[in-house]
Scaffold this motif. Structure first.
Motif: not given
Length: 141
Positions: A49-50, A52-53, A77, A80-81, A84, A114, A117-118, A121
């Motif tokens: 997850d981290a 990915y960002t 961020l 990513s959010w 999600e 998640d 964790w984003y 990242g």
């Protein structure tokens, strides 16, 4: 456009930034694959997850080489959010059933941790990006 002096040649700053961002993206993907092969469970999932960002941050810089570290991290961020939160709709799950690429990019199931964790990242990407020699880009000073 600023140029970086390297011996007798000069490299346009945007080219250097994009090359560095592309290399960072490749290293990030390799790191994600490495974590997946070396770890299992929550460690692999949340590291993924981290990363990915971090990858999105590198891709933002690749597209916009003059972007500030905070702007790139914020965009990474936010995206990513958004991905999600889109999982709450069921659309990514349906796309994931049809395509392995969609499953990798969009995921399928919402998982609240998640979101944290984003942030990790984005903070990591911002920290690395902002501490590079130029302070504003991925290009060496």
């Amino acid at each position: 456009m600023k140029r970086k002096q390297t011996g007798g040649a000069s490299i346009p700053r945007d080219v250097a930034v994009r090359a560095t961002a592309a290399a960072a993206a490749l290293v990030t993907v390799a790191s994600g694959l490495g974590v997946r092969s070396a770890a299992e469970g929550d460690v692999a999932k949340y590291a993924g997850d981290a990363l990915y960002t971090v990858l999105i941050h590198a891709l933002v810089v690749l597209l916009l080489p003059r972007v500030r570290p905070s702007s790139a991290a914020g965009a990474a961020l936010a995206l990513s959010w958004a991905v999600e939160l889109a999982q709450l709709t069921g659309v990514p799950a349906e796309l994931a059933r049809q395509s392995a690429v969609a499953r990798l990019v969009l995921g399928s199931t919402f998982n609240a941790p998640d979101l944290f964790w984003y942030v990790v990242g984005a903070a990591l990407a911002w920290a690395v990006h902002s501490r590079l020699p130029s302070g504003r880009s991925l290009a060496p000073a």
